[in-house]
Design a protein around this motif. Structure first.
Motif, PDB file in Angstrom:
ATOM      1  N   ALA A 163       0.820  -1.110  -0.014  1.00 10.12           N
ATOM      2  CA  ALA A 163      -0.033   0.153  -0.011  1.00 10.12           C
ATOM      3  C   ALA A 163       0.771   1.244   0.109  1.00 10.12           C
ATOM      4  CB  ALA A 163      -0.946   0.132   1.134  1.00 10.12           C
ATOM      5  N   GLY A 164       0.685   2.087  -1.030  1.00 15.53           N
ATOM      6  CA  GLY A 164       1.293   3.222  -1.078  1.00 15.53           C
ATOM      7  C   GLY A 164       2.490   3.446  -1.784  1.00 15.53           C
ATOM      8  N   TYR A 165       3.030   2.034  -2.277  1.00 17.03           N
ATOM      9  CA  TYR A 165       4.158   1.920  -2.923  1.00 17.03           C
ATOM     10  C   TYR A 165       4.101   1.113  -4.152  1.00 17.03           C
ATOM     11  CZ  TYR A 165       6.286   3.586   1.496  1.00 17.03           C
ATOM     12  OH  TYR A 165       6.627   4.178   2.578  1.00 17.03           O
ATOM     13  N   TYR A 166       3.300   0.050  -4.296  1.00 13.51           N
ATOM     14  CA  TYR A 166       3.329  -0.759  -5.577  1.00 13.51           C
ATOM     15  C   TYR A 166       1.900  -0.937  -6.015  1.00 13.51           C
ATOM     16  CZ  TYR A 166       8.284  -1.860  -4.266  1.00 13.51           C
ATOM     17  OH  TYR A 166       9.553  -2.104  -4.147  1.00 13.51           O
ATOM     18  N   ALA A 167       2.051  -0.725  -7.533  1.00 12.08           N
ATOM     19  CA  ALA A 167       0.665  -1.239  -8.043  1.00 12.08           C
ATOM     20  C   ALA A 167       0.935  -2.729  -8.119  1.00 12.08           C
ATOM     21  CB  ALA A 167       0.685  -0.584  -9.363  1.00 12.08           C
ATOM     22  N   ILE A 168      -0.340  -3.203  -8.328  1.00 10.91           N
ATOM     23  CA  ILE A 168      -0.552  -4.938  -8.467  1.00 10.91           C
ATOM     24  C   ILE A 168      -1.629  -4.978  -9.562  1.00 10.91           C
ATOM     25  CG2 ILE A 168      -1.504  -6.529  -7.419  1.00 10.91           C
ATOM     26  CD1 ILE A 168       0.880  -5.725  -5.899  1.00 10.91           C
TER      27      ILE A 168
END
Length: 126
Positions: free
Chosen positions: A30-35
């Protein structure tokens, strides 16, 4: 070590529903990586299914799943989910989640995703 750990897939009947989960291990999603979610059916190439950006404010869907699949994230559990409804036999495939920093990339470009889950088999019986 950065890893994505996926839940088990399953078998459902035509028209059924199933939710897949993807958890970050060793890093915060959360807040760092697109999935993104990709799938590959037997004998076919990879197909981009859905993607959600790092903060959950933007999503993308492949044309074949629009209106039936929903991608969402639970930051408190460091997880991303793919909720699949009205499943069809042609949705049968191995589903993979994949991460890249911040924003979703084109679902046609799986090579732009850096960390991959191990895959989960989904079978839709007619």
């Amino acid at each position: 070590q950065l890893r994505l750990v996926q839940s088990e897939g399953g078998q459902v009947q035509d028209g059924g529903s199933l939710t897949l989960a993807c958890a970050g291990s060793g890093f915060i999603l959360a807040g760092y990586y697109a999935i993104a979610w990709f799938r590959q059916a037997l004998g076919k190439g990879q197909e981009g299914v859905a993607c959600i950006n790092s903060v959950g404010t933007a999503t993308q869907y492949g044309d074949s799943v629009k209106g039936r699949f929903t991608v969402f994230r639970d930051g408190s559990e460091n997880m991303v989910y793919l909720q699949m409804s009205n499943l069809k036999p042609e949705d049968s495939a191995t589903y993979f989640c994949a991460a890249r920093h911040d924003r979703c990339s084109d679902l046609l470009r799986p090579s732009e995703y850096d960390v991959w889950g191990h895959g989960a088999q989904v079978t839709v019986a007619s």
